[in-house]
Design an enzyme around this catalytic site. Sequence first.
Site, PDB file in Angstrom:
ATOM      1  N   LEU A  42     -92.178 -64.062  79.903  1.00  9.43           N
ATOM      2  CA  LEU A  42     -92.077 -64.657  78.865  1.00  9.43           C
ATOM      3  C   LEU A  42     -92.147 -63.954  77.203  1.00  9.43           C
ATOM      4  CD1 LEU A  42     -93.806 -68.205  79.958  1.00  9.43           C
ATOM      5  CD2 LEU A  42     -91.208 -67.164  79.994  1.00  9.43           C
ATOM      6  N   ILE A  67     -92.450 -56.781  84.165  1.00  8.19           N
ATOM      7  CA  ILE A  67     -91.304 -55.592  85.712  1.00  8.19           C
ATOM      8  C   ILE A  67     -92.310 -54.643  86.130  1.00  8.19           C
ATOM      9  CG2 ILE A  67     -89.526 -57.116  85.778  1.00  8.19           C
ATOM     10  CD1 ILE A  67     -88.090 -54.844  83.591  1.00  8.19           C
ATOM     11  N   THR A 139     -74.795 -54.253  81.634  1.00 15.33           N
ATOM     12  CA  THR A 139     -73.824 -54.226  80.391  1.00 15.33           C
ATOM     13  C   THR A 139     -72.647 -53.901  80.146  1.00 15.33           C
ATOM     14  OG1 THR A 139     -73.361 -55.001  78.311  1.00 15.33           O
ATOM     15  CG2 THR A 139     -75.083 -53.858  78.997  1.00 15.33           C
ATOM     16  N   ASP A 140     -71.421 -54.029  79.452  1.00  9.71           N
ATOM     17  CA  ASP A 140     -70.212 -53.687  79.777  1.00  9.71           C
ATOM     18  C   ASP A 140     -70.940 -52.813  78.590  1.00  9.71           C
ATOM     19  OD1 ASP A 140     -69.904 -55.280  77.199  1.00  9.71           O
ATOM     20  OD2 ASP A 140     -68.336 -56.309  77.379  1.00  9.71           O
ATOM     21  N   GLU A 141     -71.824 -53.052  77.221  1.00  7.35           N
ATOM     22  CA  GLU A 141     -71.850 -52.175  76.831  1.00  7.35           C
ATOM     23  C   GLU A 141     -72.353 -50.435  76.521  1.00  7.35           C
ATOM     24  OE1 GLU A 141     -74.222 -53.264  73.070  1.00  7.35           O
ATOM     25  OE2 GLU A 141     -73.718 -55.507  73.326  1.00  7.35           O
ATOM     26  N   TYR A 165     -80.168 -50.852  72.716  1.00  6.89           N
ATOM     27  CA  TYR A 165     -80.229 -51.240  73.617  1.00  6.89           C
ATOM     28  C   TYR A 165     -79.052 -50.520  74.954  1.00  6.89           C
ATOM     29  CZ  TYR A 165     -78.448 -55.409  76.203  1.00  6.89           C
ATOM     30  OH  TYR A 165     -77.343 -55.923  77.374  1.00  6.89           O
ATOM     31  N   LYS A 169     -79.936 -49.732  78.788  1.00  8.79           N
ATOM     32  CA  LYS A 169     -79.371 -50.270  80.128  1.00  8.79           C
ATOM     33  C   LYS A 169     -78.290 -49.013  80.140  1.00  8.79           C
ATOM     34  CE  LYS A 169     -78.839 -53.788  81.007  1.00  8.79           C
ATOM     35  NZ  LYS A 169     -80.344 -54.703  81.551  1.00  8.79           N
ATOM     36  N   VAL A 221     -71.420 -62.761  58.445  1.00  8.87           N
ATOM     37  CA  VAL A 221     -70.817 -62.359  59.760  1.00  8.87           C
ATOM     38  C   VAL A 221     -70.626 -60.815  59.589  1.00  8.87           C
ATOM     39  CG1 VAL A 221     -67.824 -61.303  60.468  1.00  8.87           C
ATOM     40  CG2 VAL A 221     -69.191 -63.957  59.968  1.00  8.87           C
ATOM     41  N   TYR A 222     -70.775 -59.939  60.803  1.00  7.51           N
ATOM     42  CA  TYR A 222     -70.909 -59.000  60.007  1.00  7.51           C
ATOM     43  C   TYR A 222     -69.604 -58.042  59.571  1.00  7.51           C
ATOM     44  CZ  TYR A 222     -75.607 -58.964  62.587  1.00  7.51           C
ATOM     45  OH  TYR A 222     -76.878 -59.169  63.384  1.00  7.51           O
ATOM     46  N   HIS A 300     -71.664 -50.196  64.986  1.00  7.61           N
ATOM     47  CA  HIS A 300     -71.139 -51.601  65.724  1.00  7.61           C
ATOM     48  C   HIS A 300     -69.741 -51.302  66.305  1.00  7.61           C
ATOM     49  CE1 HIS A 300     -70.087 -55.942  64.823  1.00  7.61           C
ATOM     50  NE2 HIS A 300     -70.377 -56.102  65.766  1.00  7.61           N
TER      51      HIS A 300
HETATM   52  P1  NAD Z   1     -82.821 -62.205  77.414  1.00  7.46           P
HETATM   53  O1  NAD Z   1     -83.250 -61.404  76.326  1.00  7.46           O
HETATM   54  O2  NAD Z   1     -81.793 -63.574  77.181  1.00  7.46           O
HETATM   55  O3  NAD Z   1     -83.726 -62.620  78.678  1.00  7.46           O
HETATM   56  C1  NAD Z   1     -84.625 -62.135  78.942  1.00  7.46           C
HETATM   57  C2  NAD Z   1     -85.371 -62.575  79.868  1.00  7.46           C
HETATM   58  O4  NAD Z   1     -86.273 -60.835  80.993  1.00  7.46           O
HETATM   59  C3  NAD Z   1     -86.711 -63.043  79.031  1.00  7.46           C
HETATM   60  O5  NAD Z   1     -87.006 -63.894  80.068  1.00  7.46           O
HETATM   61  C4  NAD Z   1     -88.276 -62.018  79.416  1.00  7.46           C
HETATM   62  O6  NAD Z   1     -88.764 -62.831  79.053  1.00  7.46           O
HETATM   63  C5  NAD Z   1     -87.605 -61.628  80.665  1.00  7.46           C
HETATM   64  N1  NAD Z   1     -88.294 -59.912  79.966  1.00  7.46           N
HETATM   65  C6  NAD Z   1     -88.503 -59.284  78.481  1.00  7.46           C
HETATM   66  N2  NAD Z   1     -88.870 -57.975  78.514  1.00  7.46           N
HETATM   67  C7  NAD Z   1     -89.893 -58.139  80.403  1.00  7.46           C
HETATM   68  C8  NAD Z   1     -90.721 -57.599  81.191  1.00  7.46           C
HETATM   69  N3  NAD Z   1     -90.970 -56.778  80.741  1.00  7.46           N
HETATM   70  N4  NAD Z   1     -90.974 -57.828  82.479  1.00  7.46           N
HETATM   71  C9  NAD Z   1     -90.717 -59.969  82.912  1.00  7.46           C
HETATM   72  N5  NAD Z   1     -89.898 -59.822  81.941  1.00  7.46           N
HETATM   73  C10 NAD Z   1     -89.260 -59.227  81.283  1.00  7.46           C
HETATM   74  O7  NAD Z   1     -81.341 -61.375  77.801  1.00  7.46           O
HETATM   75  P2  NAD Z   1     -79.890 -62.228  78.396  1.00  7.46           P
HETATM   76  O8  NAD Z   1     -78.933 -62.199  77.210  1.00  7.46           O
HETATM   77  O9  NAD Z   1     -80.064 -63.530  79.675  1.00  7.46           O
HETATM   78  O10 NAD Z   1     -79.716 -61.062  79.582  1.00  7.46           O
HETATM   79  C11 NAD Z   1     -80.224 -60.973  81.212  1.00  7.46           C
HETATM   80  C12 NAD Z   1     -79.049 -59.526  81.551  1.00  7.46           C
HETATM   81  O11 NAD Z   1     -78.358 -59.871  81.681  1.00  7.46           O
HETATM   82  C13 NAD Z   1     -80.164 -58.597  80.556  1.00  7.46           C
HETATM   83  O12 NAD Z   1     -80.106 -57.748  81.643  1.00  7.46           O
HETATM   84  C14 NAD Z   1     -78.752 -58.450  79.856  1.00  7.46           C
HETATM   85  O13 NAD Z   1     -78.476 -56.217  79.709  1.00  7.46           O
HETATM   86  C15 NAD Z   1     -77.587 -58.585  80.637  1.00  7.46           C
HETATM   87  N6  NAD Z   1     -76.984 -59.152  79.969  1.00  7.46           N
HETATM   88  C16 NAD Z   1     -76.161 -60.110  79.396  1.00  7.46           C
HETATM   89  C17 NAD Z   1     -75.255 -60.439  78.764  1.00  7.46           C
HETATM   90  C18 NAD Z   1     -75.120 -61.188  76.954  1.00  7.46           C
HETATM   91  O14 NAD Z   1     -74.242 -61.237  76.502  1.00  7.46           O
HETATM   92  N7  NAD Z   1     -76.426 -62.321  76.900  1.00  7.46           N
HETATM   93  C19 NAD Z   1     -73.479 -59.714  78.706  1.00  7.46           C
HETATM   94  C20 NAD Z   1     -74.047 -59.511  79.850  1.00  7.46           C
HETATM   95  C21 NAD Z   1     -74.793 -58.323  80.276  1.00  7.46           C
HETATM   96  O1  DAU Z   2     -71.131 -57.169  75.879  1.00 10.81           O
HETATM   97  C1  DAU Z   2     -72.419 -57.892  76.572  1.00 10.81           C
HETATM   98  C2  DAU Z   2     -73.398 -57.914  75.284  1.00 10.81           C
HETATM   99  O2  DAU Z   2     -73.427 -59.043  74.527  1.00 10.81           O
HETATM  100  C3  DAU Z   2     -75.235 -58.233  76.010  1.00 10.81           C
HETATM  101  O3  DAU Z   2     -75.204 -56.824  76.916  1.00 10.81           O
HETATM  102  C4  DAU Z   2     -76.264 -57.707  75.606  1.00 10.81           C
HETATM  103  O4  DAU Z   2     -77.253 -58.513  75.390  1.00 10.81           O
HETATM  104  C5  DAU Z   2     -75.930 -59.441  74.050  1.00 10.81           C
HETATM  105  O5  DAU Z   2     -76.387 -59.060  73.854  1.00 10.81           O
HETATM  106  C6  DAU Z   2     -74.235 -59.064  73.893  1.00 10.81           C
HETATM  107  O6  DAU Z   2     -74.505 -57.972  72.708  1.00 10.81           O
HETATM  108  P1  DAU Z   2     -73.631 -58.476  71.253  1.00 10.81           P
HETATM  109  O7  DAU Z   2     -73.722 -57.223  70.514  1.00 10.81           O
HETATM  110  O8  DAU Z   2     -72.065 -57.986  71.981  1.00 10.81           O
HETATM  111  O9  DAU Z   2     -73.286 -59.586  70.905  1.00 10.81           O
HETATM  112  P2  DAU Z   2     -74.122 -60.306  69.424  1.00 10.81           P
HETATM  113  O10 DAU Z   2     -74.388 -62.211  69.445  1.00 10.81           O
HETATM  114  O11 DAU Z   2     -75.294 -59.771  68.620  1.00 10.81           O
HETATM  115  O12 DAU Z   2     -72.789 -59.968  68.975  1.00 10.81           O
HETATM  116  C7  DAU Z   2     -71.707 -59.863  69.137  1.00 10.81           C
HETATM  117  C8  DAU Z   2     -71.006 -59.370  68.072  1.00 10.81           C
HETATM  118  O13 DAU Z   2     -71.138 -60.400  66.835  1.00 10.81           O
HETATM  119  C9  DAU Z   2     -71.129 -58.413  67.395  1.00 10.81           C
HETATM  120  O14 DAU Z   2     -69.850 -57.582  66.964  1.00 10.81           O
HETATM  121  C10 DAU Z   2     -71.929 -58.440  66.207  1.00 10.81           C
HETATM  122  C11 DAU Z   2     -71.428 -59.470  65.437  1.00 10.81           C
HETATM  123  N1  DAU Z   2     -72.199 -60.375  65.081  1.00 10.81           N
HETATM  124  C12 DAU Z   2     -73.428 -61.021  65.691  1.00 10.81           C
HETATM  125  C13 DAU Z   2     -74.463 -61.552  64.309  1.00 10.81           C
HETATM  126  C14 DAU Z   2     -76.025 -61.679  65.667  1.00 10.81           C
HETATM  127  C15 DAU Z   2     -72.332 -60.978  63.787  1.00 10.81           C
HETATM  128  O15 DAU Z   2     -71.023 -60.693  63.106  1.00 10.81           O
HETATM  129  N2  DAU Z   2     -73.007 -61.464  62.795  1.00 10.81           N
HETATM  130  C16 DAU Z   2     -74.560 -61.657  63.419  1.00 10.81           C
HETATM  131  O16 DAU Z   2     -75.399 -62.499  62.630  1.00 10.81           O
END
Ligand code: NAD
Ligand code: DAU
Length: 358
Positions: A42, A67, A139-141, A165, A169, A221-222, A300
Site C-alpha cells: 500500500l 515484497i 514491461t516493453d520499456e 524505472y 525492471k 503534453v511532453y 523520453h
Molecule cells: P501500480 O504502480 O499501479 O501498482 C503497483 C502496486 O505495487 C501498488 O499497489 C503498490 O502498493 C505495490 N507495491 C509497490 N512497492 C511494493 C513493495 N515493496 N511490496 C509490496 N507491494 C508494493 O503499477 P501498475 O501500473 O499496476 O503495474 C503493475 C506491474 O505491471 C508493474 O510490475 C509494472 O512494471 C508492470 N507493467 C505496467 C504497465 C502499465 O502500463 N501500467 C505496462 C506493462 C507492465
Molecule cells: O510501456 C509500458 C509502460 O507504460 C509501463 O511499464 C509503465 O509502468 C507505465 O507507467 C507506462 O509508461 P509510460 O512512461 O509510457 O506512461 P505514462 O503514462 O507516464 O506516459 C505515456 C506517454 O505520455 C509518454 O510518452 C509520456 C507522455 N506524457 C506523460 C505524462 C504523465 C505526457 O506527455 N504528459 C504527461 O503529463
Amino acid sequence: MSLSKEKKSILITGGAGFIGSNFVHHWCQNYSDDQVIVLDALTYAGNRQNLADLENRKQFKFIQGDICDRPLIEKILKEEQVTTVAHFAAESHVDRSILGPDAFVQTNVIGTFTLLESFRHYWNEQGNPENSRFLHVSTDEVYGSLEADDPAFSEVTPYAPNSPYSASKAGSDHLARAYFHTYNLPTIITNCSNNYGPYHFPEKLIPLMCINILLGKPLPVYGDGQNIRDWLYVGDHCSALETVINKGKAGETYNIGGNNEVKNIDLVTMLCELMDELASDLPVKPAKELITFVKDRPSHDRRYAIDATKIKTELGWTPKETVENGLRKTIEWYLNDQKWWQPLLSKDYQEYYQKVYG
Ligand code: NAD
Ligand code: DAU
C-alpha cells in the site's frame, strides 16, 4: 500442459495497484474456487478500496506487507500452500524514477530477488511440483526506444532500458530468467505495452488528462507530442496473463500488446473529444483548448510497439478492445467513480505534481 482446470492458491503481489487489482477481479470472477492472496505494501499507488468488493469472499486474503520482507514471504508461501505467484508489485512510474530512483532499485530489483529466492526454497521443499508457476509481469520499456520505421519489439529484441524505472525492471527480468536457467524454477516473463482502464492512478497520461479535463486544468503534453505508445485495455492484459499462467511454457517470455500505436498528441486530442461528448458541464469546452506543450521528459523514449505474434500463435491470445471503445469505457468509469479519484489528489500528489510540472 494446460493448468486451467487445476485448483490454485495464487499469490498476487501488488494486487492493490492498477493492473494488479484488475487482475485480482478477473481471477476471482473466473476461478471462484481458487484461493487468492494479495500481498501489497500500500504505497501511494496501492489502494485497498480497489478490492473492497472482494473483502467478504471466502477464499480471499489481503496482507499488507513488503515484497522485500523475506520472513513474511516465506510464511505466506508455506501457510497458504501457494502454487502460483503472479508478481505485479513494483514502482511503476517513469517520472518518479527520474526524481528518485532508490525505491525502484529496492522494490523492483531487491523485491523481485527476495520473492524468487523465497519461492525457490519453498518449491524445493515441496518436491519441485510441475504445476507451479512464477509469473513475472514486466514491461516493453526494457527494450528501449524505436525509430519510426523500426520493426516492433519481439521476444528476441535486445534489452536497452533508458530510465531508472526500465533499468530496474530489466534487472528483475534478468533475475527471473536466470532462476529458470540455473535452478529450473518455473518462471515466465511477460513484457507488455501501455495499459489503460479503471483504477489507474492519476499520475499516468490517460487518467491525468481525464481528471485535468474535468477540473479545467492545463493538459501537459511532453515535448512535441509525437512520441508513440502501443495502448492495451487492462482487461485484455488480464486475459493475456490468465492465458500465460494456464498455457505458457516455463522459462519462456511472451510479449503482450494491443496493436494500437498512437501518438501522444492524437491520444490526448481523442480524449478531449470523447470528454466533450460524454461529460456534462466541463469547465472548458472544447477541452482541447487546455492542451499545453511542456518541457520534455529526460531520455523520453520515442516509440514503443509490440510484436505479439508469439502469444497469438503459441497460446491463441489476441486483444479484443479497440482504442476508441476502451477509452470510452475508461472515461465513463472516471466520470461515474469520482469518489475513487478525488481523495487521491492529496497533498502528496500536489507536491509531486508541482515537482514534475512546476
Ligand atoms: P501500480 O504502480 O499501479 O501498482 C503497483 C502496486 O505495487 C501498488 O499497489 C503498490 O502498493 C505495490 N507495491 C509497490 N512497492 C511494493 C513493495 N515493496 N511490496 C509490496 N507491494 C508494493 O503499477 P501498475 O501500473 O499496476 O503495474 C503493475 C506491474 O505491471 C508493474 O510490475 C509494472 O512494471 C508492470 N507493467 C505496467 C504497465 C502499465 O502500463 N501500467 C505496462 C506493462 C507492465
Ligand atoms: O510501456 C509500458 C509502460 O507504460 C509501463 O511499464 C509503465 O509502468 C507505465 O507507467 C507506462 O509508461 P509510460 O512512461 O509510457 O506512461 P505514462 O503514462 O507516464 O506516459 C505515456 C506517454 O505520455 C509518454 O510518452 C509520456 C507522455 N506524457 C506523460 C505524462 C504523465 C505526457 O506527455 N504528459 C504527461 O503529463
